[in-house]
Design a protein around this motif. Structure first.
Motif, short mmCIF file in Angstrom:
data_model
loop_
_atom_site.label_atom_id
_atom_site.label_comp_id
_atom_site.label_asym_id
_atom_site.label_seq_id
_atom_site.Cartn_x
_atom_site.Cartn_y
_atom_site.Cartn_z
N GLU A 52 -62.62 23.33 -5.57
CA GLU A 52 -63.24 22.84 -6.81
C GLU A 52 -62.18 22.47 -7.84
O GLU A 52 -62.32 21.47 -8.55
CB GLU A 52 -64.18 23.90 -7.38
N LEU A 53 -61.11 23.26 -7.91
CA LEU A 53 -60.04 22.96 -8.85
C LEU A 53 -59.35 21.66 -8.49
O LEU A 53 -59.01 20.84 -9.37
CB LEU A 53 -59.04 24.12 -8.86
N ALA A 54 -59.13 21.43 -7.20
CA ALA A 54 -58.51 20.18 -6.76
C ALA A 54 -59.38 18.97 -7.13
O ALA A 54 -58.87 17.96 -7.62
CB ALA A 54 -58.26 20.21 -5.26
N ILE A 55 -60.69 19.08 -6.89
CA ILE A 55 -61.60 17.99 -7.23
C ILE A 55 -61.54 17.70 -8.73
O ILE A 55 -61.46 16.54 -9.16
CB ILE A 55 -63.05 18.35 -6.82
N SER A 56 -61.53 18.74 -9.54
CA SER A 56 -61.52 18.57 -10.99
C SER A 56 -60.26 17.85 -11.46
O SER A 56 -60.33 16.90 -12.25
CB SER A 56 -61.62 19.95 -11.67
N VAL A 57 -59.11 18.27 -10.96
CA VAL A 57 -57.85 17.65 -11.39
C VAL A 57 -57.77 16.20 -10.91
O VAL A 57 -57.38 15.30 -11.66
CB VAL A 57 -56.65 18.45 -10.85
N LEU A 58 -58.15 15.95 -9.66
CA LEU A 58 -58.09 14.60 -9.11
C LEU A 58 -58.99 13.64 -9.88
O LEU A 58 -58.62 12.50 -10.14
CB LEU A 58 -58.46 14.62 -7.63
#
Length: 762
Positions: A278-284
């Motif tokens: 979820e953190l990766a999706i948010s940053v991307l």
């Protein structure tokens, strides 16, 4: 299991006839075309890999175009006159059981966009094939097959001598008579430039074709449909996967920043996997919002760089979270990444880990990404065939994922695919891709999207059901990107693109498309519209004088900059001035010799196999410029350091999508001429990589610190001795070495192995 069709190499196959059953297993359908009647069994695998097979392994990252080695049939088993080598993923039509057509046979009647796309793919493959000594493949028409929009190699042809782009231009020139009228003038001029060697490398050739593709791409109306979905699966208590747009979304957009889908597969269990994904999706998503994509803005290399930086930013966000929570070892959370982005006439695919991307066209289904796991690494290093590597311990352990270490050791891959017809890009976690489920079901479940018989939402739901019923061991996440491309007006016939000005210097990475791209419409008889799109040539006469002035100005500005900011240059200029004018500015009438000034080494743009380099001293003693960190293997641990002043030789060069790697041999270090230290052993086993747990997302093999970044942990790193070798990324080496013309002459025959012997026998 479905039949496995193979292409045969070697002397042994020449004595076989259609219908023969070789080694009790392989049925010869026609000349050199076999079918494996026992695909559930492992093929015979070699103990040693011969040199002519190694290029297939090292080009594993280009599996979209290059067939791979399936196995072999030894002469001892077959009782034939020689060994037979079997290639899979060859351009074979499984319905008619014959080869796909040659490019030259399909060239006539193909659209302008399709013809340019084929040439663009060949241009993209030029440098990798040159590096592996098989560029002759691109000059042999019968080896160039096409499967719809994709260029496929039948087999690899070793180079007898290094070819050049002039030879490729002569081959393409033979196809001009049947080139599409819209691009005839352009291709004629392009071939002329190649033959005259005005286009000197593959990068310049790709850049010229990119400009033509951009113009042709404007002739199409393009829309993008996206559907995403994620499911916990049948055996997991929670879902560690994540996707963008949110699960269940279905949307229709134009190519651009919104035409994007992302799939992440979390690693680290309930307390970390889903957080990391979820953190990766948010940053991307935040990074993508900052990327301005417009149909008139086309900077492919810049966009690739931005996608790489976005992946690194997501990596560092997760890694910082791991550090703040004091997570160590396998407690550190991470995630895989596969992302697809449609922009103008292209698809961009970014990738880290073992989540995959597949391209589905009316002609076939192609795996676009290569898993970042131990098995694939072994193949790319030339150590083992893929099916052999899969049998090794911890073959599926990841060698990189987002969040495990600093982005200094992360190498995301970003690829470009030209879209010249309707296609579907499938993004999925290993919950679907395991056990070849995509290869099994693409024709029935995904291909119907292209003829409109099912929607992307229905296809997404069916793929999730297949993953749960036929695999069921993991979470599953799906992203479907349906790209549609239709000609705006198929009545025009008289299109042309004016010739492109040849590049006099290598094209910089940040080069923009010229702003003088114009669309002009003329009205002819019968109300038909004849469109001409061109790249305007510069007017040479009036610009020559201004160009000379600019050169003089830049030289002067560079001299001032060098005098004040590069101390050795400043001291050399001062010394020269004193010898001429004296200390007070008066002309010195004494006939004293001018002081000798040591010339500065030339900056290095690239390093080639066999060349020598010297590690430079940094401006401040004790900084990172005073030593070079070399790895045991590509992506492996740090092997040791080499101090400033050492001389090294490039003994191998490995071309990788994320950046080239160099194998360097230590020739000499300050104060040391030879060494009796033992020669390092090849790191060819898997004993240092742990085996992933059953029914869990793959474990991650934690790579070593960056070769150019000093480790933060106090560990004792050995100093390498003359004769020892190690690996480093080319971009990292270029920042720490200097070229000295004397090295290549003085070092010949003096670079010894670790046992003190000369490899050349001198």
């Amino acid at each position: 299991m479905p039949n496995k069709y193979l292409w045969a190499l070697g002397e042994g196959i020449k004595a076989c006839k259609p219908g023969d059953l070789i080694a009790g297993r392989y049925r010869l359908k026609r000349e050199r075309l076999l079918v494996d009647t026992q695909p559930e069994q492992l093929p015979e695998l070699p103990e040693d890999i011969p040199n002519f097979i190694t290029p297939y392994l090292r080009l594993f990252a280009h599996q979209l175009h290059v067939p791979q080695v399936y196995g072999m049939v030894s002469s001892k088993v077959s009782k034939l006159s020689g060994d037979i080598w079997l290639l899979e993923n060859s351009p074979i039509n499984k319905v008619s059981e014959c080869l796909m057509p040659e490019l030259t046979d399909s060239w006539r009647g193909a659209s302008a966009m399709r013809q340019l796309n084929w040439l663009w793919q060949i241009a993209q493959l030029w440098q990798p094939c040159i590096t592996q000594g098989v560029a002759a493949t691109l000059l042999t028409p019968e080896l160039l097959r096409v499967e719809g929009p994709v260029v496929r190699f039948l087999e690899l042809q070793p180079d007898r001598k290094p070819p050049n782009l002039s030879e490729l231009g002569k081959l393409w020139q033979q196809w001009l008579d049947e080139a599409h009228p819209a691009i005839l003038n352009f291709l004629g001029e392009l071939c002329r430039q190649m033959i005259a060697r005005q286009i000197r490398n593959g990068e310049q050739l790709v850049a010229q074709l990119d400009k033509a593709l951009l113009i042709c791409g404007k002739w199409y109306d393009r829309t993008v449909e996206i559907a995403t979905g994620t499911d916990v699966g049948r055996s997991r208590a929670h879902n560690e996967d994540a996707c963008h747009p949110p699960s269940g979304s279905v949307l229709s957009v134009m190519p651009g920043s919104e035409a994007c889908a992302i799939v992440c597969d979390g690693i680290g269990g309930q307390d970390g996997g889903e957080v990391a994904s979820e953190l990766a999706i948010s940053v991307l998503c935040k990074k993508l919002q900052q990327v301005v994509l417009h149909k008139d803005i086309y900077e492919p290399l810049t966009l690739i760089s931005k996608l790489e930086r976005a992946a690194c930013a997501a990596n560092d966000e997760i890694a910082d979270r791991n550090d703040s929570e004091h997570r160590q070892g396998r407690q550190r959370m991470g995630t895989t990444l596969v992302m697809g982005l449609a922009h103008v006439h292209e698809l961009y695919v970014a990738h880290v880990g073992d989540s995959r991307a597949y391209l589905i066209t009316r002609a076939g289904c192609y795996q676009v990404t290569l898993d970042d796991d131990v098995a694939c690494r072994e193949v790319r290093l030339g150590y083992a065939l893929y099916r052999d590597a899969l049998e090794q311990v911890a073959a599926g352990a990841l060698i990189q994922a987002l969040g495990i270490t600093s982005s200094n050791t992360l190498h995301p891959s970003v690829q470009r695919l030209v879209v010249d017809e309707d296609c579907v890009l499938l993004l999925c976690s290993d919950g679907l891709s395991d056990k070849d489920r995509v290869e099994e079901c693409w024709e029935t479940e995904i291909l119907p999207i292209l003829d409109g018989s099912i929607s992307v939402a229905s296809a997404r739901d069916r793929l999730i059901d297949i993953a749960n019923t036929r695999n069921g061991h993991d979470n599953v996440t799906i992203g479907l990107i349906h790209c549609q491309a239709h000609l705006k007006d198929n009545t025009f016939t008289e299109l042309s693109i004016a010739v492109l000005e040849p590049s006099r210097e290598p094209i910089p990475d940040s080069e923009d498309v010229p702003t003088d791209l114009n669309d002009r419409t003329n009205t002819g008889e019968g109300n038909s519209q004849l469109k001409t799109e061109f790249l305007q040539l510069p007017q040479k006469g009036k610009s020559l004088f201004s160009l000379l002035l600019k050169i003089v100005f830049l030289l002067g500005l560079g001299g001032v900059f060098a005098y004040f900011f590069i101390p050795p240059v400043g001291r050399a200029i001062d010394a020269a001035g004193e010898s001429i004018f004296g200390k007070r500015g008066v002309i010195n009438t004494k006939s004293s010799p001018s002081p000798t000034v040591t010339p500065l080494p030339d900056p290095i743009q690239a390093l080639e196999q066999g060349s020598f380099v010297e590690i430079k001293n940094s401006a401040v003693s004790g900084t990172e410029g005073d030593r070079l960190y070399l790895l045991k293997q590509i992506g492996d641990d740090v092997k040791g350091t080499v101090p400033a002043g050492s001389v090294l030789q490039v003994t191998n060069k490995q071309v990788e999508p994320a950046g080239n790697w160099l194998e360097l041999k230590v020739c000499s270090i300050p104060g040391v001429v030879t060494s009796n230290s033992p020669k390092p052993n090849s790191n060819k086993d898997f004993s240092r990589v742990f085996k992933p747990e059953t029914n869990r997302s793959p474990a991650v093999f934690t790579p070593s610190p960056s070769p150019t970044v000093k480790p933060t942990v106090a560990v004792q790193i050995p100093k390498l001795q003359p004769g020892e070798v190690g690996w480093i990324q080319e971009k990292d080496a270029l920042s720490q070495v200097v070229s000295n013309p004397a090295l290549n002459s003085n070092q010949q025959g003096k670079c010894l192995d670790a046992d003190g012997t000369n490899p050349n026998g001198n």
